[in-house]
Design an enzyme around this catalytic site. Structure first.
Site, PDB file in Angstrom:
ATOM      1  N   HIS A 264      21.514  21.247  24.666  1.00  0.00           N
ATOM      2  CA  HIS A 264      22.338  20.900  25.202  1.00  0.00           C
ATOM      3  C   HIS A 264      23.815  20.564  25.904  1.00  0.00           C
ATOM      4  O   HIS A 264      24.983  20.425  25.459  1.00  0.00           O
ATOM      5  CB  HIS A 264      21.778  21.276  27.355  1.00  0.00           C
ATOM      6  CG  HIS A 264      22.348  21.004  28.622  1.00  0.00           C
ATOM      7  ND1 HIS A 264      23.242  21.957  28.763  1.00  0.00           N
ATOM      8  CD2 HIS A 264      23.375  20.138  28.325  1.00  0.00           C
ATOM      9  CE1 HIS A 264      23.665  21.877  30.174  1.00  0.00           C
ATOM     10  NE2 HIS A 264      24.206  20.668  30.402  1.00  0.00           N
ATOM     11  N   GLU A 265      23.596  18.502  25.209  1.00  0.00           N
ATOM     12  CA  GLU A 265      23.919  17.577  25.302  1.00  0.00           C
ATOM     13  C   GLU A 265      25.318  17.613  24.270  1.00  0.00           C
ATOM     14  O   GLU A 265      26.810  18.061  23.928  1.00  0.00           O
ATOM     15  CB  GLU A 265      22.949  16.547  25.386  1.00  0.00           C
ATOM     16  CG  GLU A 265      23.017  16.525  26.992  1.00  0.00           C
ATOM     17  CD  GLU A 265      23.335  16.732  27.991  1.00  0.00           C
ATOM     18  OE1 GLU A 265      24.270  16.657  28.081  1.00  0.00           O
ATOM     19  OE2 GLU A 265      22.465  16.910  29.102  1.00  0.00           O
ATOM     20  N   HIS A 268      27.756  19.957  24.987  1.00  0.00           N
ATOM     21  CA  HIS A 268      28.734  18.743  24.502  1.00  0.00           C
ATOM     22  C   HIS A 268      29.819  18.330  24.334  1.00  0.00           C
ATOM     23  O   HIS A 268      30.884  18.259  23.889  1.00  0.00           O
ATOM     24  CB  HIS A 268      28.668  17.547  26.611  1.00  0.00           C
ATOM     25  CG  HIS A 268      27.876  18.784  27.580  1.00  0.00           C
ATOM     26  ND1 HIS A 268      28.933  19.193  28.172  1.00  0.00           N
ATOM     27  CD2 HIS A 268      26.906  18.785  28.562  1.00  0.00           C
ATOM     28  CE1 HIS A 268      28.632  19.847  28.871  1.00  0.00           C
ATOM     29  NE2 HIS A 268      27.112  19.797  29.524  1.00  0.00           N
ATOM     30  N   GLU A 294      30.350  22.878  31.004  1.00  0.00           N
ATOM     31  CA  GLU A 294      29.432  23.387  30.884  1.00  0.00           C
ATOM     32  C   GLU A 294      29.011  24.997  29.736  1.00  0.00           C
ATOM     33  O   GLU A 294      27.966  25.127  30.204  1.00  0.00           O
ATOM     34  CB  GLU A 294      28.276  23.538  32.153  1.00  0.00           C
ATOM     35  CG  GLU A 294      28.727  22.034  33.371  1.00  0.00           C
ATOM     36  CD  GLU A 294      27.006  21.257  32.634  1.00  0.00           C
ATOM     37  OE1 GLU A 294      26.387  21.899  31.941  1.00  0.00           O
ATOM     38  OE2 GLU A 294      27.577  20.284  32.564  1.00  0.00           O
TER      39      GLU A 294
END
Ligand code: ZN
Length: 503
Positions: A264-265, A268, A294
């Site tokens: 997830h990170e 980003h 997101e």
């Protein structure tokens, strides 16, 4: 050929950018490296930088420079870089100008203090220790909203900080549609048996670290430009396109926390690293919308990370790094376990299907807190009762309830909706990517993630803040945010997971 005022404006904005990035370094350090007793002085250091940045960004001098720069734009097309740059500078200046510097500084100081209080209260599971900090942060958010008058709903003001241009009424409509699509799916699938045991083996943290390094390497983590560190609440921050910081959290008996948190990170991080380098040190070089941000993290975490194809690539890596704990694991068993619909209490560990309801709950609660319909003292009970009503789960303690998320401790109100909107945008982008990259599945199965990353860079990342969300979505998917593609994606995948005809 740009005029002298645009050049001067660029120089001013570049210094403002540097001040904001320096502040972000202090915040990153606070959440990763700083010893706990550094907290009170750190809050002052951040507040001082915030004061200087806010004084500059709201100054009459900057306003005059923007006005002069606007006068030099005649004849340029509306999507010329200079036009976009000056317009974004104007938008940010007009917002900052309304907020007194003392309020901006107070918000920044209470954000750091609130974070430190939250870390302790969460560890102790003690909401009463946190209530005062939460009260102060919400009061400051109300004061912030009071600086504006051009809204239909007070929540519009905070929403605009994270999803510029989006309105509360639109989010309410999207969430009502999302909720009514998700609840029957969860009711139908939530009780069906799926073997979850592969996710709960004791997986040595040293092995988890090697697994995470490997998967991030596939995604494009560059050790010369990126770092990965441990934290309580995972986040991503970047100080330039070649200085990207990721964090994740390891749990011995639940490896998906670290693995999917890191994916997830990293999603980003790829966004911020993919912005065109010549936009750096301008207001276009950062990401305007947390909702689109997101969409990138959720796309990598869920559309890629939990796909049947990528589970095929993950399985041998899991077997290798789990030091015997996952010998014999089959890709299909992994695919089923990581997509199982399991209502639970913790948002960041929620499956893709129930996740949206965690967000709807937070959206409703923060609106009621802002409107004064709900007091901080009543919050834990309101939280628990919505969890029971929407997800059918009982919250056993505030640590796994209202204390689980960092956002409110830092006065981040209006952020939560961007996660669910990000999911919706991710599904819209995913449909487009599948159409544009015909052998995408074969690439995922072979952990060749470069073509997808480059597609995203071309379509989304490189533009930075050049386009508004509606403009960007219009360019890439040909229309506004919609619920349909996300629900179709879930139904298709869950049909495979549960061997049912859900599509
Ligand atoms: Zn995120």
């Amino acid at each position: 050929m740009t005029g002298p005022a645009i050049e001067q404006l660029r120089m001013q904005l570049a210094e403002l950018w540097d001040l904001r990035r320096a502040c972000a370094v202090l915040q990153w350090d606070q959440s990763t490296m700083m010893p706990p007793l550094g907290a009170s002085q750190r809050a002052e250091q951040i507040a001082t930088l915030e004061r200087i940045a806010h004084e500059r960004s709201s100054s009459d001098r900057l306003g005059e420079l923007i006005g002069a720069a606007e006068g030099e734009l005649d004849g340029l097309p509306s999507d010329a870089m200079e036009v976009r740059l000056v317009a974004e500078a104007r938008r940010l200046h007009e917002k900052d100008r309304r907020v007194p510097v003392e309020l901006a500084v107070a918000r920044s100081r209470e954000a750091s203090r609130g974070y430190a209080v939250w870390v302790k209260a969460r560890a102790a599971g003690d909401f009463s220790a946190f209530a005062g900090a939460l009260e102060r942060n919400f009061r400051l958010v109300r004061d912030y909203i009071a600086c504006f008058d051009d809204y239909e709903d007070p929540y519009d003001v905070v929403l605009d900080d994270f999803a510029p241009g989006m309105r509360t009424a639109q989010v309410s409509r999207l969430f009502a549609e999302l909720r009514s699509a998700l609840r029957p799916l969860i009711a139908e699938l939530g009780d069906r048996a799926i073997d979850m045991s592969p996710l709960h083996v004791e997986f040595p943290v040293s092995g988890q670290r090697r697994l995470v390094d490997r998967v991030l390497g596939w995604m494009g983590f560059d050790p010369a430009a990126w770092r990965l560190d441990d934290t309580v609440h995972p986040f991503e921050s970047s100080f330039s396109v070649t200085d990207v910081r990721l964090t994740t959290r390891y749990e011995l008996s639940h490896f998906p926390t670290a693995l999917y948190g890191a994916m997830h990170e990293c999603g980003h991080g790829l966004y911020e690293a993919g912005v065109a380098p010549d936009l750096q040190r301008t207001p276009l070089g950062t990401i305007r919308s947390s909702a689109v941000h997101e969409s990138q993290s959720r796309l990598w975490e869920n559309m890629v990370g939990r796909s049947r194809a990528f589970c095929g690539a993950l399985t041998p890596a899991l077997i290798e790094h789990s030091q015997g704990r996952l010998d014999g694991l089959r890709p299909d068993a992994l695919f089923r376990a990581v997509n199982a619909v399991r209502p639970s209490t913790i948002r960041i560990e929620a499956d893709e299907t129930t996740y949206g309801l965690h967000i709807v709950i937070r959206f409703e609660l923060e609106r009621r807190l802002l409107a004064g319909d709900l007091s901080v003292a009543e919050l834990p009970e309101a939280w628990n009762s919505l969890m029971l009503e929407y997800l059918g789960v009982r919250v056993a303690s505030d640590a796994e309830g209202v204390l689980q998320d960092v956002h409110w401790s830092e006065g981040l109100v209006g952020y939560f909706p961007t996660y669910a909107i990000g999911n919706l945008i991710a599904a819209q982008l995913w449909e487009r990517a599948q159409a544009d990259i015909p052998d995408l599945d074969a690439q995922l199965a072979d952990h060749r993630l470069g073509p997808l990353r480059e597609w995203l860079r071309e379509q989304v990342h490189r533009h930075g803040s050049r386009y508004s969300d509606p403009q960007l979505l219009d360019r890439v998917v040909g229309g506004p945010v919609e619920v349909g593609p996300f629900i179709n994606h879930l139904r298709r995948k869950l049909g495979e997971v549960y061997e049912l005809d859900l599509a």
